[in-house]
Design an enzyme around this catalytic site. Structure first.
Site, PDB file in Angstrom:
ATOM      1  NE  ARG A 236      -4.397  -0.977   0.250  1.00 13.51           N
ATOM      2  CZ  ARG A 236      -4.652  -1.999  -0.587  1.00 13.51           C
ATOM      3  NH1 ARG A 236      -3.751  -2.371  -1.475  1.00 13.51           N
ATOM      4  NH2 ARG A 236      -5.797  -2.638  -0.546  1.00 13.51           N
ATOM      5  CG  HIS A 284      -3.353   0.113  -6.431  1.00 13.07           C
ATOM      6  ND1 HIS A 284      -3.616   0.733  -5.236  1.00 13.07           N
ATOM      7  CD2 HIS A 284      -3.533  -1.211  -6.194  1.00 13.07           C
ATOM      8  CE1 HIS A 284      -3.943  -0.177  -4.324  1.00 13.07           C
ATOM      9  NE2 HIS A 284      -3.906  -1.365  -4.901  1.00 13.07           N
TER      10      HIS A 284
END
Ligand code: NAP
Ligand code: GLV
Length: 321
Positions: A236, A284
């Site tokens: 993350r 992502h």
């Protein structure tokens, strides 16, 4: 009596995250109950017993007084757990073979890209230059994986099979064949000191936020064949300090990085990361979720739950993952 409705809290995006496509998928999997979308439908919140969510707004889930289970449509639950009004019902995350294999593809691809000096070869090609460099074997390179959960262990096996020296770091020690295990804050310095390529597959929790910072980078091995440490983060964005990454690349503390996740997503167009020659960026998408597989997974969990069977991959809210 009618079965409890499933509410979809998915706020948009294209392709995989288009809300109407998720609704169609869930309706075909759960034809015996109502499937409603918070962005498209008007409905009585008291009929909702299940929620399928991706980055729900703060307080949004608190609107459903009869909620029984929340299904996060991805592996990482940090966005859901950050809601101060999150209802105290089980939270289930995705853990799925397809997603896991995709992450391993990404990790192996970028590890090999750094190991095989692909950026240098690309630059040579641009200059039409035939200039092979010394290429060392995989067994000369020490890979360290932060996070030895479902994704970390799968990637570790694939990298080990390619010949890399692989170690993993986790909260609790692991016994994984051929992989050295380091655990907890006490195990971190020794793990970093033996690592040339650091791969981060940790969840974002209060304990892991900001971990990928100068203090950690400075502890990585500097005596390896790559000439300096490489970092790959597909966990993350909140795990990394981007100003430290740039500064460490510029002063040689780091040699190269691959980033799939960012402090703020999408990454700002004016971020210096975009143009840095030692930075590889992906948006992502290291391990996208196969929407059809995930809808089937949630539907089967609802059926199991209603039949009194335990939920799979429930998150421990106190641990944060
Ligand atoms: P997981 O199975 O829950 O594994 C998490 C691992 O992190 C475990 O080994 C755990 O240790 C370790 N860990 C957690 N907190 C720690 C701490 N404070 N110190 C040391 N180790 C710690 O999760 P997963 O399925 O592998 O997924 C990991 C993360 O990948 C997700 O949370 C998500 O953020 C990210 N992800 C990204 C993408 C993408 O496309 N970029 C896709 C999917 C997932 P223990 O084993 O001791 O519990
Ligand atoms: C994606 O980032 C996920 O958590 O599944």
């Amino acid at each position: 009596m009618s079965k409890g409705a499933l509410a979809l809290l998915i706020h948009g995006g294209t392709d995989n995250w288009a809300p109407e496509r998720w609704k169609t998928r869930f309706k075909s999997e759960l034809s015996d109950r109502a499937v409603v979308s918070v962005v498209e439908d008007r409905f009585d919140p008291r009929t909702v017993q299940y929620a399928a969510v991706w980055k729900p707004g703060a307080g949004e889930l608190a609107a459903f007084p009869e909620l029984k289970v929340i299904f996060n449509l991805g592996a990482g639950v940090d966005a859901v757990l950050s809601d101060p009004k999150l209802p105290r019902v089980p939270l289930v995350r995705v853990s799925d073979e397809d997603l896991t294999s995709r992450m391993t593809e990404y990790v192996v691809m970028h590890t090999l890209m750094h190991h095989r000096q692909q950026s240098y070869l690309d630059a040579c090609q641009q200059r039409r230059e035939w200039a092979p460099r010394m290429q060392w074997p995989a067994k000369a390179v020490r890979v360290g994986i932060l996070g030895m959960g479902v994704l970390g262990q799968h990637a570790a096996h694939a990298l080990r099979a390619l010949g890399f020296q692989v170690a993993g770091w986790s909260r609790t020690a692991k016994m994984v064949d051929g992989i050295d295990s380091y655990a907890g804050p006490d195990g971190l310095p020794a793990f970093l000191a033996r690592t040339d390529i650091l791969i981060c597959l940790l969840p974002l929790t209060p304990q892991t936020r900001g971990l990928l910072s100068r203090g950690l980078f400075a502890q990585l091995a500097r005596d390896g064949v790559l000439g300096g440490p490489v970092v790959i983060n597909a966990g993350r964005g909140g795990l990394q300090v981007e100003t430290d990454i740039l500064a460490c690349l510029n002063d040689g503390t780091l040699t190269a990085v691959t980033l799939d996740v960012f402090e703020r997503e999408p990454l700002d167009a004016d971020s210096r990361l975009w143009r840095h020659p030692a930075v590889k960026i992906s948006p992502h998408n290291a391990a996208d979720t196969d929407p059809d597989a995930i809808a089937a997974y949630v539907a089967s969990q609802i059926r199991d739950f209603e039949a009194g069977r335990p939920l799979r991959n429930a998150v421990d809210p106190d641990r944060g993952y």
